[in-house]
Design a protein around this motif. Structure first.
Motif, mmCIF file in Angstrom:
data_model
loop_
_atom_site.group_PDB
_atom_site.id
_atom_site.type_symbol
_atom_site.label_atom_id
_atom_site.label_comp_id
_atom_site.label_asym_id
_atom_site.label_seq_id
_atom_site.Cartn_x
_atom_site.Cartn_y
_atom_site.Cartn_z
ATOM 1 N N ASP A 98 80.820 40.914 32.667
ATOM 2 C CA ASP A 98 81.347 39.195 32.464
ATOM 3 C C ASP A 98 80.273 38.476 33.154
ATOM 4 N N GLY A 99 79.551 37.499 32.236
ATOM 5 C CA GLY A 99 77.590 36.813 32.555
ATOM 6 C C GLY A 99 78.400 35.857 33.231
ATOM 7 N N GLU A 100 79.709 35.297 32.834
ATOM 8 C CA GLU A 100 80.031 33.479 33.553
ATOM 9 C C GLU A 100 79.615 33.069 34.363
ATOM 10 N N LYS A 101 79.748 33.751 35.831
ATOM 11 C CA LYS A 101 78.514 33.181 37.200
ATOM 12 C C LYS A 101 77.360 33.258 36.979
ATOM 13 N N LEU A 102 76.491 34.311 36.512
ATOM 14 C CA LEU A 102 75.167 34.603 36.598
ATOM 15 C C LEU A 102 73.979 33.068 36.277
ATOM 16 N N THR A 103 74.215 32.235 37.111
ATOM 17 C CA THR A 103 72.877 31.689 37.322
ATOM 18 C C THR A 103 71.318 31.933 37.588
ATOM 19 N N ARG A 104 71.596 33.112 38.380
ATOM 20 C CA ARG A 104 69.833 33.558 38.388
ATOM 21 C C ARG A 104 70.136 34.603 38.293
ATOM 22 N N VAL A 125 86.655 44.785 33.477
ATOM 23 C CA VAL A 125 85.715 44.266 33.218
ATOM 24 C C VAL A 125 84.555 43.541 34.339
ATOM 25 N N LEU A 126 83.691 43.914 34.902
ATOM 26 C CA LEU A 126 82.935 43.842 35.478
ATOM 27 C C LEU A 126 81.703 42.489 35.483
ATOM 28 N N ALA A 127 82.512 41.883 36.811
ATOM 29 C CA ALA A 127 82.176 39.863 36.817
ATOM 30 C C ALA A 127 80.814 40.296 37.947
ATOM 31 N N LEU A 147 69.929 50.747 28.435
ATOM 32 C CA LEU A 147 69.920 52.170 27.329
ATOM 33 C C LEU A 147 70.742 53.766 28.014
ATOM 34 N N LYS A 148 71.473 53.396 29.352
ATOM 35 C CA LYS A 148 71.800 54.480 29.839
ATOM 36 C C LYS A 148 73.037 54.467 28.825
ATOM 37 N N ALA A 149 74.352 53.344 28.763
ATOM 38 C CA ALA A 149 75.618 53.361 28.349
ATOM 39 C C ALA A 149 74.942 53.551 26.559
ATOM 40 N N GLN A 150 73.717 53.356 25.573
ATOM 41 C CA GLN A 150 73.513 53.518 24.447
ATOM 42 C C GLN A 150 73.028 55.373 24.078
ATOM 43 N N THR A 151 72.751 55.926 25.182
ATOM 44 C CA THR A 151 73.219 57.840 25.569
ATOM 45 C C THR A 151 74.272 58.075 25.520
ATOM 46 N N LEU A 152 74.670 57.626 26.742
ATOM 47 C CA LEU A 152 76.403 57.625 26.859
ATOM 48 C C LEU A 152 77.064 57.355 25.814
ATOM 49 N N GLN A 153 76.576 57.015 24.471
ATOM 50 C CA GLN A 153 77.311 55.946 22.881
ATOM 51 C C GLN A 153 78.549 55.241 23.893
ATOM 52 N N LYS A 154 78.335 54.124 24.583
ATOM 53 C CA LYS A 154 79.248 53.398 24.718
ATOM 54 C C LYS A 154 78.437 51.672 24.931
ATOM 55 N N ALA A 155 79.220 51.264 23.868
ATOM 56 C CA ALA A 155 78.957 49.505 23.371
ATOM 57 C C ALA A 155 78.838 48.911 24.615
ATOM 58 N N VAL A 156 78.020 48.626 25.026
ATOM 59 C CA VAL A 156 77.975 46.496 26.002
ATOM 60 C C VAL A 156 78.211 45.640 25.482
ATOM 61 N N LYS A 157 78.784 44.997 25.970
ATOM 62 C CA LYS A 157 79.700 43.670 25.642
ATOM 63 C C LYS A 157 79.657 42.823 27.189
ATOM 64 N N TRP A 158 79.374 41.590 26.337
ATOM 65 C CA TRP A 158 79.041 40.277 27.222
ATOM 66 C C TRP A 158 80.255 39.278 27.042
ATOM 67 N N ILE A 170 68.239 44.028 23.239
ATOM 68 C CA ILE A 170 68.628 45.568 24.318
ATOM 69 C C ILE A 170 69.750 45.906 25.069
ATOM 70 N N LEU A 171 69.708 44.204 25.435
ATOM 71 C CA LEU A 171 70.930 43.880 26.518
ATOM 72 C C LEU A 171 72.665 43.565 25.568
ATOM 73 N N SER A 172 72.193 43.226 23.956
ATOM 74 C CA SER A 172 74.051 43.517 23.852
ATOM 75 C C SER A 172 73.744 41.881 23.552
ATOM 76 N N LEU A 173 73.686 40.606 23.611
ATOM 77 C CA LEU A 173 73.352 39.562 24.059
ATOM 78 C C LEU A 173 73.265 38.786 22.778
ATOM 79 N N LYS A 174 72.510 39.660 21.676
ATOM 80 C CA LYS A 174 72.243 39.159 20.474
ATOM 81 C C LYS A 174 72.483 40.145 19.181
ATOM 82 N N ASN A 175 73.465 40.047 18.553
ATOM 83 C CA ASN A 175 73.882 41.231 17.442
ATOM 84 C C ASN A 175 73.225 41.197 16.811
ATOM 85 N N ASP A 176 71.872 40.487 15.815
ATOM 86 C CA ASP A 176 71.349 39.799 14.814
ATOM 87 C C ASP A 176 69.606 40.690 15.034
#
Length: 94
Positions: A38-44, A6-8, A58-69, A88-94
């Motif tokens: 991991d976006g828990e600490k990202l306040t700004r 996981v990348l914090a 978008l680059k992850a999509q072209t590499l067929q890798k899903a981004v999860k937060w 686009i940022l995969s923060l909401k799936n609907d």
């Protein structure tokens, strides 16, 4: 780097450190089998940061890798929603 690591994210992702994080995200994208941020600490987060995250996702999509937060901060979600980038940022799936 472990394939399932996981990348914090930092407390602040802005134009001040966007170049550093562009390199970190690029390395992570190339090394990881699954993309988990991991976006828990990202306040700004500013628009330069959202540009970087958008390009990364978008680059992850072209590499067929899903981004999860894990625990995206309210600040990240709010700013992304204001700019219409939450899907686009995969923060909401609907």
């Amino acid at each position: 780097m472990d394939a399932d690591s996981v990348l914090a994210m930092p407390e602040e992702l802005s134009i001040a450190n966007v170049t550093e994080w562009q390199q970190k995200l690029g390395s992570y994208l190339n090394a990881a089998d699954s993309i988990v941020l991991d976006g828990e600490k990202l306040t700004r987060v500013d628009t330069a940061a959202l540009q970087l995250l958008t390009a990364f996702c978008l680059k992850a999509q072209t590499l067929q890798k899903a981004v999860k937060w894990i625990n995206p901060s309210d600040s990240l979600v709010k700013t992304a929603c204001q700019l219409g980038l939450e899907k686009i940022l995969s923060l909401k799936n609907d």
